[in-house]
Design a protein around this motif. Structure first.
Motif, short mmCIF file in Angstrom:
data_model
loop_
_atom_site.label_atom_id
_atom_site.label_comp_id
_atom_site.label_asym_id
_atom_site.label_seq_id
_atom_site.Cartn_x
_atom_site.Cartn_y
_atom_site.Cartn_z
N THR A 376 0.91 -1.53 0.03
CA THR A 376 -0.11 -0.10 -0.06
C THR A 376 0.90 1.35 0.10
OG1 THR A 376 -1.78 -1.20 1.43
CG2 THR A 376 -1.64 1.25 1.27
N LEU A 379 2.44 1.83 -3.44
CA LEU A 379 1.61 2.23 -4.58
C LEU A 379 1.17 3.79 -4.21
CD1 LEU A 379 -0.82 -0.82 -5.24
CD2 LEU A 379 1.23 0.20 -6.71
N GLU A 380 0.95 4.13 -3.10
CA GLU A 380 0.77 5.40 -2.74
C GLU A 380 1.81 6.53 -2.86
OE1 GLU A 380 -2.32 6.72 -1.85
OE2 GLU A 380 -3.23 4.60 -2.25
N LYS A 383 2.30 7.09 -6.42
CA LYS A 383 1.37 8.26 -6.88
C LYS A 383 2.15 9.52 -6.61
CE LYS A 383 -2.69 6.65 -5.09
NZ LYS A 383 -4.19 6.77 -4.89
N GLN A 712 -0.63 0.47 -13.69
CA GLN A 712 -0.81 0.90 -12.47
C GLN A 712 -2.06 0.29 -11.83
OE1 GLN A 712 0.29 4.94 -11.87
NE2 GLN A 712 -1.14 5.22 -10.05
N ASP A 713 -3.25 0.02 -12.87
CA ASP A 713 -4.40 -0.60 -12.42
C ASP A 713 -3.99 -1.97 -12.15
OD1 ASP A 713 -5.85 1.86 -12.89
OD2 ASP A 713 -6.08 1.32 -14.86
N TYR A 716 -2.57 -2.43 -8.89
CA TYR A 716 -3.33 -2.37 -7.60
C TYR A 716 -4.21 -3.55 -7.45
CZ TYR A 716 -3.10 2.69 -6.67
OH TYR A 716 -2.73 3.94 -6.02
N ALA A 719 -2.31 -6.00 -5.83
CA ALA A 719 -1.93 -5.63 -4.26
C ALA A 719 -3.13 -6.21 -3.34
CB ALA A 719 -1.78 -4.22 -4.25
N VAL A 720 -4.16 -6.10 -4.21
CA VAL A 720 -5.68 -6.44 -3.39
C VAL A 720 -5.59 -8.13 -3.24
CG1 VAL A 720 -8.21 -6.51 -3.27
CG2 VAL A 720 -6.65 -4.28 -4.01
N LYS A 828 -4.77 -0.36 4.95
CA LYS A 828 -4.62 0.23 3.51
C LYS A 828 -5.47 1.23 3.21
CE LYS A 828 -4.44 -3.01 0.32
NZ LYS A 828 -3.31 -2.74 -0.59
N ALA A 832 -4.19 5.11 2.48
CA ALA A 832 -4.43 5.66 1.37
C ALA A 832 -5.33 6.82 1.44
CB ALA A 832 -5.51 4.77 0.42
N ASP A 837 -2.60 12.03 -3.03
CA ASP A 837 -2.03 11.56 -4.13
C ASP A 837 -0.96 12.64 -4.68
OD1 ASP A 837 -3.65 9.61 -3.91
OD2 ASP A 837 -5.16 10.21 -5.47
#
Length: 894
Positions: A376, A379-380, A383, A712-713, A716, A719-720, A828, A832, A837
C-alpha cells in the motif's frame, strides 16, 4: 516640411511596403534552388565518421530512412512511393540528403538523411503543444532530503543529475518567439523534441493514392518494406565524447554515469534520460528505480525474518520431536504410495522439518501483514512520485499524444466503410462491429485454449511427479528409513526439485510461443489505434503469463495435500495416481522451492537474454556489413546496424516487472527472501536495460507519457489479491494455526506447551484396514501407522471421521483469514486516505508556476500592445503629414 523631405518620406513608405514581399519571394526561391541542387561542399572522405550533420557540416541530421533496391515485381511501385513520399516531405519544409548505395559500407543500402529547419520546428512545436522555457524559475529545487550528506557516495555530479536549469515554461507559439529564451536556434529544441517533430511529420506525410484511397505514413511504408528502417540518430559514440562541431554527446554521458555496472549503487540521471529518450522511457526508469528503492525496506524485513528462523531453528519443538529417536524415531508413518512404497519413520524427515522452520515460524504472520502494508505504501508513494514527476517534466496539463490516437495502417487497409468522426468532423475509416465479432471470438477462444494448455501442462507435471515418486520412494525409503537413517533428499523434496525445474522449462517454452501467437491474434482483431493495440495485447499477455507463472504456485499453496483422503480411502487422479501428499511439516517448503526456482530462473534467464541476444545480433550484423573497410563507416550506418527497440520494447519491460511484483507480493508469506532476490535482480536489471538501450539499440523516437498507464491498475489489482493469498497461505499452507490451536486448547504441559504437538497432529490407522490393492508389498509386523490429519482412531465409534480438533483448527483458520484481511484492508484504506496523491509542496509549486506563467504572458502581451499602439500612433502621425504634404504639393502644382 520642405518638398524634398516629403518626397523622400513617400518613397520610403513605398519601399517598405514592398520589401516584405520581395524578401519572402527571394527566400522561397533560394530555398527551392537549394533543395533541388544539393551539392556537397566537400568530399565525403573528408567527413568524420561520427558526424551527425549533412555534408555541409551545418545542418543537423534529425532522422534517417534507409532502403535497399528491390528486384521483385513491386520494385517500381516502391520506387514511385519513395519518390512521392520524399517530394511531399520537402513540401512540408523538411530538407533531405540522400547517400547513394555506393557510399555505403555494404554497397547496397541507400540512406535518406532528414533535417528539420527552424521554420518547420517552430510550426510543429506549436502544433504539438511543446512547452519551452520563458524565464528561469525562482522556485528552489526540492531534492534536499534529510541526512543527504550521508548519501553522498550515491549521488551523481550535479551537472549530470540536473543538466539544465529549471524554467517557467509555456506552450510554444511562433508568433510569440520573443517571449521564449532563444539563445541559439540550433540548440533551442533538444534532440528528443526534434526527432519527435520529424516523426510526427513522417507519420502523416502522404505517398500517393492507391485503390481510390489516400495512403500516408512511414509506418505503412515500413510494413510494405518500401523503406527498411526509420530512426533518429544517436548523438555520438558511447565510448568517447564528441568533438566539435558536434554537440555535447549525451549518449556518452549516459554511458559513463548510468549504463556502467560499476555504478550499480548510484542514483539514475532521470532528467538526462528524459532529455535524450523522451518522457515515456524516462518514466519507466523512474518507476523501476522507485520500485527498487522500496524493495530495499521489504528486503531488510524479510532478511530479518529469515535470520530469526535460522537462529530459532534448533530451538523449534516440532523439529526437535521429529528428530528425536525416542519420539520421531518410534513413529511409523503410512506409505506415501500404493504397493511400491514402504512404511517409514518420521525422523527420516528431520532435516526437511528444520528447513521448513526457516520459512514457517512466528515471524511468518508478521511478515505477511507487513507486506500488505508495504504494498500500500509503495503504490501510494508512487502516486506522489508520479505527481512530482509530472510537475518537474511539464506534464501537468498533458493529454495523450496525438500519435497514440493515430489510426493504424492495418486498420485503414482493412476498412471498406467510412464515417464522420464526431470530434474532428472529418471522414475517416470505419470498421463495423459485425466485422470484428468473429475475430473477437477467435481471440477469446485462443487465449482460453492457451490458458487451458498451461493447466494441462501443469497437470502433466503433476502426473510426472506422481509417476516417479514411487521410484524415488523405492530407492530412498527402503530399510534405511526404518533404521533411523536421516536424509534431506526425501521423496517429496526430490520430486519437488525435479518437478519445479521441469515446470520452469515448460513455462519458458509456452511463453515463447504465446508471445508470437498473442501478437498475431491482436493484429487480427484490427485495433483502431496504436493505443488500442497495446491495451489489447497487454490484457492477453498478462492473463496468460499470470496463469503460466503462478498456476503451479497456486496449486502447491491451495490444492496440494488438501484433498488426499486418508489411508484406505485415498483420492485418485484419473483413477490411476494417488493425489499428492504434503510433507509432515506441510507444503510450505515445496511452495518455497517452487517459488525460488521459477522466480530466480526467470530473472536470470531474462537478464542473460536481454544482455546477450542484442549483443550477438549486433556483432553478427556488423561483421556482415563491414565488407569494405576502406569506406567510411558513418554515424547513420553504425546506428543502422544496431537492434531496433520497437514500439513494444517498454511493454515487455513493464510486463517483466509486474510479473516479478506478483512473486514478491502474492506468495511472499512462504518466502521472505523474495524481496531480497527481486532487489538484487532489479539492481542488475536497471544497468542491463541502461546498457542495452545506450549501446545495443537504435535511438527510439521520443514520446510523451505522464504515467505508467494500465500497468498501475494491474498493480493495484495484484496488491488487493496479495492480501487474500498471503492470508490463505498462512492459514492453510503453513503449520502456524494448528500449532496455535494446540498451544491454547490442547496442550497439557504448562511448562513446555508445545511438547507432544507432533504426536497430536498425526492420526492413527489400522494396517489391517488397508485395501488389498494398496497394501505395501513388504510385510511388516506393525499393527498401526500414522498419517497427517485430524481423524478419529480405529477404536472410535466414528472411526476415521474428522475429529473435533479438525473443526476447531478449521474455525481458527477461517477466523484468522477474516481478521487478517480486515486488519490489512483497514490499514490500507487508512494509509490511502492519509497520504495525498499530490504532495502539498508540489501543489504549491504548480500554483506558483501557473501564476508566474500567466503574469509573464500578461506582461508580454501588454508590452507588445503598448509598442504596437506607439508604433501605430507614430505611423498615423506620419501618414497625416504625408497626406497634408500631398495636398499642399497638388495645390502648388495647380
Amino acid at each position: 516640411m520642405g518638398d524634398p523631405d516629403v518626397l523622400e518620406m513617400v518613397q520610403e513608405e513605398e519601399r517598405r511596403a514592398g520589401s516584405e514581399e520581395r524578401f519572402f519571394e527571394d527566400l522561397s526561391s533560394r530555398e527551392s534552388s537549394f533543395l533541388i541542387s544539393e551539392e556537397p561542399r566537400f568530399k565525403k572522405d573528408e567527413q568524420s565518421k561520427d558526424s551527425i550533420f549533412f555534408r555541409d557540416g551545418i545542418r543537423q541530421i534529425d532522422f534517417v530512412l534507409s532502403y535497399v533496391d528491390d528486384i521483385k515485381k513491386e520494385a517500381e511501385l516502391k520506387a514511385e512511393r519513395r519518390k512521392e513520399f520524399e517530394q511531399n516531405l520537402r513540401k512540408t519544409g523538411l530538407e533531405l540528403e540522400i547517400e547513394d548505395k555506393m557510399n555505403s559500407e555494404d554497397g547496397k543500402t541507400y540512406f535518406v538523411k532528414i533535417h528539420a529547419p527552424w521554420e518547420v520546428l517552430v510550426t510543429y512545436a506549436e502544433v504539438l503543444g511543446i512547452k519551452m522555457p520563458i524565464k528561469e524559475s525562482d522556485i528552489p529545487r526540492a531534492d534536499k532530503i534529510p541526512f543527504s550528506c550521508m548519501l553522498g557516495p550515491l549521488k551523481l555530479p550535479r551537472n549530470v543529475k540536473h543538466p539544465h536549469a529549471e524554467y517557467f515554461t509555456a506552450q510554444f507559439t511562433r508568433h510569440r518567439q520573443e517571449l521564449f529564451l532563444i539563445e541559439d536556434e540550433s540548440s533551442f529544441f533538444p534532440s528528443s523534441s526534434r526527432n519527435r517533430i520529424v516523426y510526427y511529420i513522417l507519420s502523416r506525410c502522404p505517398f500517393g493514392i492507391e485503390d481510390g484511397k489516400k495512403r500516408f505514413g512511414i509506418e505503412r511504408l515500413l510494413n510494405s518494406h518500401t523503406y527498411s528502417s526509420a530512426f533518429p540518430l544517436h548523438d555520438g559514440q558511447y565510448w568517447k565524447p564528441s568533438e566539435p562541431p558536434n554537440p555535447v554527446n549525451e549518449r556518452y554521458t549516459l554511458c559513463q554515469n548510468w549504463a556502467r555496472f560499476s555504478y550499480f549503487y548510484k542514483e539514475q540521471p532521470f532528467n538526462l534520460i528524459r532529455d535524450y529518450y523522451g518522457e515515456k522511457i524516462g518514466i519507466y526508469f523512474v518507476f523501476l528505480g522507485f520500485y527498487t528503492e522500496m524493495l530495499f525496506f521489504a528486503a531488510i524485513v524479510g532478511l530479518a525474518c529469515f535470520i530469526y528462523g535460522l537462529l530459532s531453528m534448533h530451538d523449534n519443538s516440532s523439529s526437535t520431536e521429529i528428530c528425536d529417536p525416542e519420539i520421531g524415531g518410534q513413529i511409523i508413518m503410512c506409505p506415501l504410495c500404493d504397493v511400491m512404497c514402504d512404511y517409514w519413520r518420521l525422523n527420516s524427515t528431520c532435516l526437511a522439518s528444520k528447513f521448513s522452520h526457516l520459512f514457517d515460524n512466528e515471524s511468518t504472520v508478521f511478515f505477511a501483514i507487513f507486506m500488505g502494508i508495504w504494498v500500500t505504501l509503495f503504490l501510494e508513494f508512487w502516486k506522489q512520485r508520479q505527481a512530482r514527476l509530472e510537475y518537474e517534466w511539464d506534464l501537468v496539463d498533458f493529454e495523450e499524444e496525438q500519435q497514440q490516437l493515430q489510426l493504424r495502417p492495418e486498420f485503414e487497409a482493412m476498412c471498406t466503410h467510412r464515417k464522420i468522426n464526431a470530434v474532428t468532423k472529418e471522414m475517416e475509416p470505419y470498421l463495423p462491429l459485425c466485422s470484428r465479432i468473429p475475430w473477437y471470438f477467435l481471440s477469446g477462444a485462443t487465449v482460453t485454449l492457451w490458458m487451458s494448455l498451461v493447466i494441462a501442462c501443469m497437470v502433466a507435471v503433476i502426473v510426472y511427479r506422481l509417476s516417479v515418486f514411487a521410484t524415488f520412494a523405492s530407492f530412498m525409503e527402503s530399510e534405511a528409513s526404518l533404521k533411523h537413517v536421516r536424509s534431506f533428499l526425501t521423496p517429496q523434496i526430490t520430486t519437488s526439485l525435479t518437478g519445479s525445474c521441469l515446470n520452469f522449462i515448460v513455462i519458458l517454452i509456452l511463453n515463447f510461443f504465446y508471445e508470437r501467437i498473442s501478437a498475431w491474434i491482436t493484429k487480427m482483431e484490427i485495433p483502431r489505434t496504436h493505443q488500442e493495440y497495446e491495451s489489447s495485447l497487454t490484457l492477453k499477455m498478462f492473463l496468460f503469463q499470470f496463469v503460466n507463472f503462478y498456476s503451479s504456485c497456486f496449486y502447491v499453496a491451495f490444492f496440494k495435500g488438501k484433498f488426499v483422503g486418508y489411508p484406505g480411502k485415498y483420492t485418485y487422479l484419473f483413477n490411476v495416481w494417488r493425489s499428492e501428499e504434503c510433507d509432515p511439516g506441510g507444503c510450505l517448503v515445496e511452495l518455497t522451492t517452487q517459488l525460488t526456482i521459477i522466480m530466480t530462473g526467470k530473472q536470470v534467464f531474462g537478464n542473460i537474454k536481454e544482455a546477450i541476444y542484442p549483443f550477438v545480433l549486433n556483432w553478427w550484423r556488423r561483421r556482415k556489413a563491414r565488407t569494405n573497410s576502406e569506406k567510411l563507416y558513418s554515424r547513420w550506418e553504425q546506428d543502422h546496424d544496431l537492434e531496433t527497440f520497437g514500439s513494444l520494447g517498454l511493454f515487455y519491460e513493464y510486463l517483466e516487472t509486474v510479473i516479478q511484483f506478483g512473486f514478491v507480493t502474492l506468495f511472499v508469506a512462504s518466502f521472505p527472501l523474495a524481496p531480497l532476490l527481486a532487489l538484487l535482480n532489479n539492481i542488475i536489471e536497471i544497468r542491463v536495460d541502461a546498457w542495452k538501450l545506450t549501446t545495443q539499440y537504435r535511438r527510439p523516437v521520443a514520446a510523451k507519457a505522464h504515467s505508467i498507464g494500465v500497468w498501475q491498475d494491474i498493480l493495484y489489482g495484484m496488491a488487493v489479491l496479495s492480501v487474500a493469498t498471503n492470508a490463505f497461505i498462512v492459514a492453510f499452507t503453513s503449520d502456524m494455526i494448528p500449532r496455535l490451536v494446540y498451544y491454547y486448547a490442547y496442550s497439557k504441559n504448562a511448562i513446555q506447551p508445545m511438547k507432544g504437538y507432533v504426536n497430536n497432529s498425526l492420526s492413527i490407522f489400522l494396517i489391517a484396514d488397508f485395501p488389498n490393492h494398496t497394501v505395501p508389498s513388504e510385510k511388516r509386523d506393525f499393527t498401526t501407522c500414522r498419517y497427517r490429519d485430524y481423524r478419529n482412531p480405529p477404536d472410535h465409534e466414528d472411526k476415521y471421521f474428522h475429529s473435533m480438533q479438525y473443526w476447531h483448527v478449521l474455525a481458527a483458520k477461517m477466523t484468522f483469514i477474516i481478521i487478517m484481511e480486515h486488519v490489512v484492508f483497514l490499514m490500507k484504506f487508512l494509509l490511502a486516505w492519509m497520504i495525498p496523491d499530490v504532495p502539498k509542496d508540489v501543489v504549491e509549486r504548480i500554483k506558483r508556476e501557473k501564476l508566474m506563467t500567466v503574469k509573464i504572458l500578461h506582461d508580454f502581451e501588454l508590452n507588445k500592445l503598448k509598442e504596437n499602439l506607439r508604433m501605430n500612433s507614430s505611423d498615423f502621425a506620419k501618414h497625416l503629414i504625408i497626406q497634408e504634404n500631398k495636398v499642399h504639393l497638388a495645390k502648388s502644382a495647380t
